[in-house]
Design a protein around this motif. Sequence first.
Motif, mmCIF file in Angstrom:
data_model
loop_
_atom_site.group_PDB
_atom_site.id
_atom_site.type_symbol
_atom_site.label_atom_id
_atom_site.label_comp_id
_atom_site.label_asym_id
_atom_site.label_seq_id
_atom_site.Cartn_x
_atom_site.Cartn_y
_atom_site.Cartn_z
ATOM 1 N N MET A 71 0.848 -1.192 0.000
ATOM 2 C CA MET A 71 0.000 0.000 0.000
ATOM 3 C C MET A 71 0.888 1.249 0.000
ATOM 4 S SD MET A 71 -2.986 1.508 0.172
ATOM 5 C CE MET A 71 -4.208 0.330 0.726
ATOM 6 N N SER A 72 0.858 2.010 -1.072
ATOM 7 C CA SER A 72 1.631 3.249 -1.137
ATOM 8 C C SER A 72 0.807 4.401 -0.564
ATOM 9 C CB SER A 72 2.015 3.553 -2.583
ATOM 10 O OG SER A 72 0.856 3.704 -3.384
ATOM 11 N N ILE A 73 1.505 5.454 -0.118
ATOM 12 C CA ILE A 73 0.855 6.641 0.451
ATOM 13 C C ILE A 73 1.369 7.866 -0.304
ATOM 14 C CG2 ILE A 73 0.460 8.008 2.535
ATOM 15 C CD1 ILE A 73 1.335 5.513 4.149
ATOM 16 N N GLU A 74 0.447 8.736 -0.680
ATOM 17 C CA GLU A 74 0.821 9.973 -1.374
ATOM 18 C C GLU A 74 0.130 11.138 -0.673
ATOM 19 O OE1 GLU A 74 2.878 12.031 -4.424
ATOM 20 O OE2 GLU A 74 2.741 9.854 -4.274
ATOM 21 N N LEU A 75 0.922 12.061 -0.136
ATOM 22 C CA LEU A 75 0.389 13.268 0.496
ATOM 23 C C LEU A 75 0.636 14.443 -0.443
ATOM 24 C CD1 LEU A 75 1.832 12.726 4.089
ATOM 25 C CD2 LEU A 75 -0.377 11.984 3.209
ATOM 26 N N GLN A 76 -0.421 15.187 -0.756
ATOM 27 C CA GLN A 76 -0.309 16.270 -1.723
ATOM 28 C C GLN A 76 -0.790 17.578 -1.109
ATOM 29 O OE1 GLN A 76 -2.589 14.916 -5.093
ATOM 30 N NE2 GLN A 76 -1.084 13.391 -5.712
ATOM 31 N N HIS A 77 0.149 18.519 -0.964
ATOM 32 C CA HIS A 77 -0.153 19.897 -0.533
ATOM 33 C C HIS A 77 -0.934 19.937 0.780
ATOM 34 C CE1 HIS A 77 1.324 21.093 -4.448
ATOM 35 N NE2 HIS A 77 0.449 20.301 -5.039
ATOM 36 N N ILE A 78 -0.478 19.167 1.755
ATOM 37 C CA ILE A 78 -1.167 19.092 3.047
ATOM 38 C C ILE A 78 -0.865 20.335 3.882
ATOM 39 C CG2 ILE A 78 -1.365 17.841 5.226
ATOM 40 C CD1 ILE A 78 -2.582 16.336 2.893
ATOM 41 N N THR A 79 -1.927 21.012 4.297
ATOM 42 C CA THR A 79 -1.819 22.174 5.191
ATOM 43 C C THR A 79 -2.802 21.971 6.339
ATOM 44 O OG1 THR A 79 -1.165 23.684 3.410
ATOM 45 C CG2 THR A 79 -2.091 24.674 5.400
ATOM 46 N N LYS A 80 -2.352 22.294 7.559
ATOM 47 C CA LYS A 80 -3.206 22.120 8.735
ATOM 48 C C LYS A 80 -3.005 23.280 9.701
ATOM 49 C CE LYS A 80 -6.007 19.964 11.585
ATOM 50 N NZ LYS A 80 -7.441 19.790 11.268
ATOM 51 N N HIS A 81 -4.122 23.919 10.083
ATOM 52 C CA HIS A 81 -4.096 25.027 11.037
ATOM 53 C C HIS A 81 -4.780 24.616 12.334
ATOM 54 C CE1 HIS A 81 -2.977 27.754 7.729
ATOM 55 N NE2 HIS A 81 -3.916 27.150 7.017
ATOM 56 N N PHE A 82 -4.262 25.113 13.445
ATOM 57 C CA PHE A 82 -4.920 24.995 14.743
ATOM 58 C C PHE A 82 -5.073 26.408 15.288
ATOM 59 C CE2 PHE A 82 -2.791 20.833 14.377
ATOM 60 C CZ PHE A 82 -3.878 19.991 14.583
ATOM 61 N N GLU A 83 -6.286 26.956 15.187
ATOM 62 C CA GLU A 83 -6.556 28.337 15.559
ATOM 63 C C GLU A 83 -5.580 29.264 14.835
ATOM 64 O OE1 GLU A 83 -6.808 28.757 19.789
ATOM 65 O OE2 GLU A 83 -8.535 27.403 19.944
ATOM 66 N N PHE A 84 -4.655 29.905 15.581
ATOM 67 C CA PHE A 84 -3.746 30.858 14.948
ATOM 68 C C PHE A 84 -2.382 30.243 14.624
ATOM 69 C CE2 PHE A 84 -6.556 33.286 17.797
ATOM 70 C CZ PHE A 84 -7.247 34.028 16.832
ATOM 71 N N PHE A 85 -2.274 28.926 14.764
ATOM 72 C CA PHE A 85 -0.995 28.244 14.543
ATOM 73 C C PHE A 85 -1.098 27.331 13.329
ATOM 74 C CE2 PHE A 85 1.469 24.287 15.457
ATOM 75 C CZ PHE A 85 2.731 24.820 15.263
ATOM 76 N N THR A 86 -0.133 27.439 12.424
ATOM 77 C CA THR A 86 -0.094 26.566 11.259
ATOM 78 C C THR A 86 0.861 25.423 11.546
ATOM 79 O OG1 THR A 86 -0.534 28.427 9.773
ATOM 80 C CG2 THR A 86 0.354 26.424 8.780
ATOM 81 N N ALA A 87 0.314 24.225 11.683
ATOM 82 C CA ALA A 87 1.131 23.056 12.033
ATOM 83 C C ALA A 87 1.843 22.469 10.824
ATOM 84 C CB ALA A 87 0.260 21.989 12.694
ATOM 85 N N LEU A 88 1.204 22.540 9.641
ATOM 86 C CA LEU A 88 1.790 21.990 8.415
ATOM 87 C C LEU A 88 1.594 22.970 7.272
ATOM 88 C CD1 LEU A 88 0.401 18.327 8.707
ATOM 89 C CD2 LEU A 88 2.770 19.038 9.101
ATOM 90 N N HIS A 89 2.658 23.182 6.493
ATOM 91 C CA HIS A 89 2.638 24.127 5.371
ATOM 92 C C HIS A 89 2.873 23.378 4.059
ATOM 93 C CE1 HIS A 89 3.367 27.634 8.165
ATOM 94 N NE2 HIS A 89 3.938 26.681 8.864
ATOM 95 N N ASP A 90 1.833 23.141 3.293
ATOM 96 C CA ASP A 90 1.965 22.628 1.925
ATOM 97 C C ASP A 90 2.947 21.445 1.842
ATOM 98 O OD1 ASP A 90 1.355 22.639 -0.806
ATOM 99 O OD2 ASP A 90 3.103 23.862 -1.288
ATOM 100 N N VAL A 91 2.667 20.401 2.625
ATOM 101 C CA VAL A 91 3.559 19.242 2.703
ATOM 102 C C VAL A 91 3.237 18.242 1.593
ATOM 103 C CG1 VAL A 91 4.164 17.217 4.091
ATOM 104 C CG2 VAL A 91 3.972 19.458 5.168
ATOM 105 N N ASN A 92 4.274 17.821 0.879
ATOM 106 C CA ASN A 92 4.152 16.776 -0.137
ATOM 107 C C ASN A 92 5.103 15.642 0.224
ATOM 108 O OD1 ASN A 92 2.455 18.077 -2.482
ATOM 109 N ND2 ASN A 92 3.902 19.653 -1.816
ATOM 110 N N LEU A 93 4.590 14.414 0.211
ATOM 111 C CA LEU A 93 5.425 13.270 0.584
ATOM 112 C C LEU A 93 4.864 11.994 -0.035
ATOM 113 C CD1 LEU A 93 7.811 12.232 2.384
ATOM 114 C CD2 LEU A 93 6.106 11.810 4.168
ATOM 115 N N SER A 94 5.765 11.147 -0.544
ATOM 116 C CA SER A 94 5.374 9.843 -1.077
ATOM 117 C C SER A 94 6.057 8.747 -0.268
ATOM 118 C CB SER A 94 5.778 9.715 -2.546
ATOM 119 O OG SER A 94 5.097 10.666 -3.340
#
Length: 353
Positions: free
Chosen positions: A1-24
């Motif tokens: 099973m392969s995994i592909e993450l494309q442009h993942i961004t995640k915010h928690f209120e005023f904090f950005t935990a992930l910025h445009d993450v790409n990973l295979s």
Amino acid sequence: MSIELQHITKHFEFFTALHDVNLSVAAGELMALLGPSGCGKTTLLRIIAGLEAPDHGCVHFYRQDSTTQGVRERQVGFVFQHYALFRHLTIAENVAFGLNVQPRHKRLSRTAIAHKVHDLLQLVQLHRVADRYPSQLSGGQRQRVALARALAVEPKVLLLDEPFGSLDAKVRKELRRWLRRLHDDLQITTVLVTHDQEEALEVADRVAVMNEGRIEQVGTVETVYNHPRTPFVYHFFGNVNLFHGRVKDGFAYVGPLRIAAPEHSGHDEQPAVAYARPHDLDLSRTRLSPTDIEAVIAHISGVGPTVQVELTDLDTSTSMDVELPRHHAQELLLKVHDHVFIRVRAAQVFVKG
């Protein structure tokens, strides 16, 4: 099973935990997410698992969009740092838990579950303690139980969140070697979160080094360690010595040093920093080259095959660290306050941004 993450961004209120993450992550690969606390690696793992939803971007499992799927639909196994075992259940009952709560039409018979639990406990070398309770086992044994429980439901992806972080150094080393052997046998796609460089270097096929919600570099262990792409990656993989200077026409000029930097050829003169690991420096009693740096020994320490020498550059008063094989240090008869000469055998140059 392969995994592909494309442009993942995640915010928690005023904090950005992930910025445009790409990973295979390739099928059957063991990928380590490596970085300091707060860099976003656990958040990324939870998004892979389906425990968190990204604000932007998508998650693909084997080329299929799984962004809106839950944990059960994604068929992932999750192992936490603190085991999360049920204290009132025996070891066998803990491993069987995920099988017993399956929907009735998918649930195995009691006999089949018992056989499967026995086989899993044999796999993790704990079949002799099946009737004990978690409180009767060591930390390393409890972690193996947690892993067996995650494997019981035959996940397509195994996710490990700092699984050995609460164990002592010797047990951690034993368990990560055991985990690597287990992974080689099962060939299950695995993502491991850790802040321990040694753990990632020993266990992973590839590492993704994270910093402040971004991926700084992805590559094999050897590539990331020997050819770091950014100053952060260089710093993260151990102690480094910094030499400030300027780069021009493919060379960095740092005090008496002239270091080849072909990647910076063809550019105007710019401020730069040369990075050198302690084992890439050498010491001598006499000046062997005009580029040697004269220094005085401030401290000497070392247990085992290497000796760590802390020195002060006499020209700049900056502190530097040198790591020598013990036999070489003994030949030099080094003592605190001795004057010696440092030779830089290898360094990597980064232009100041």
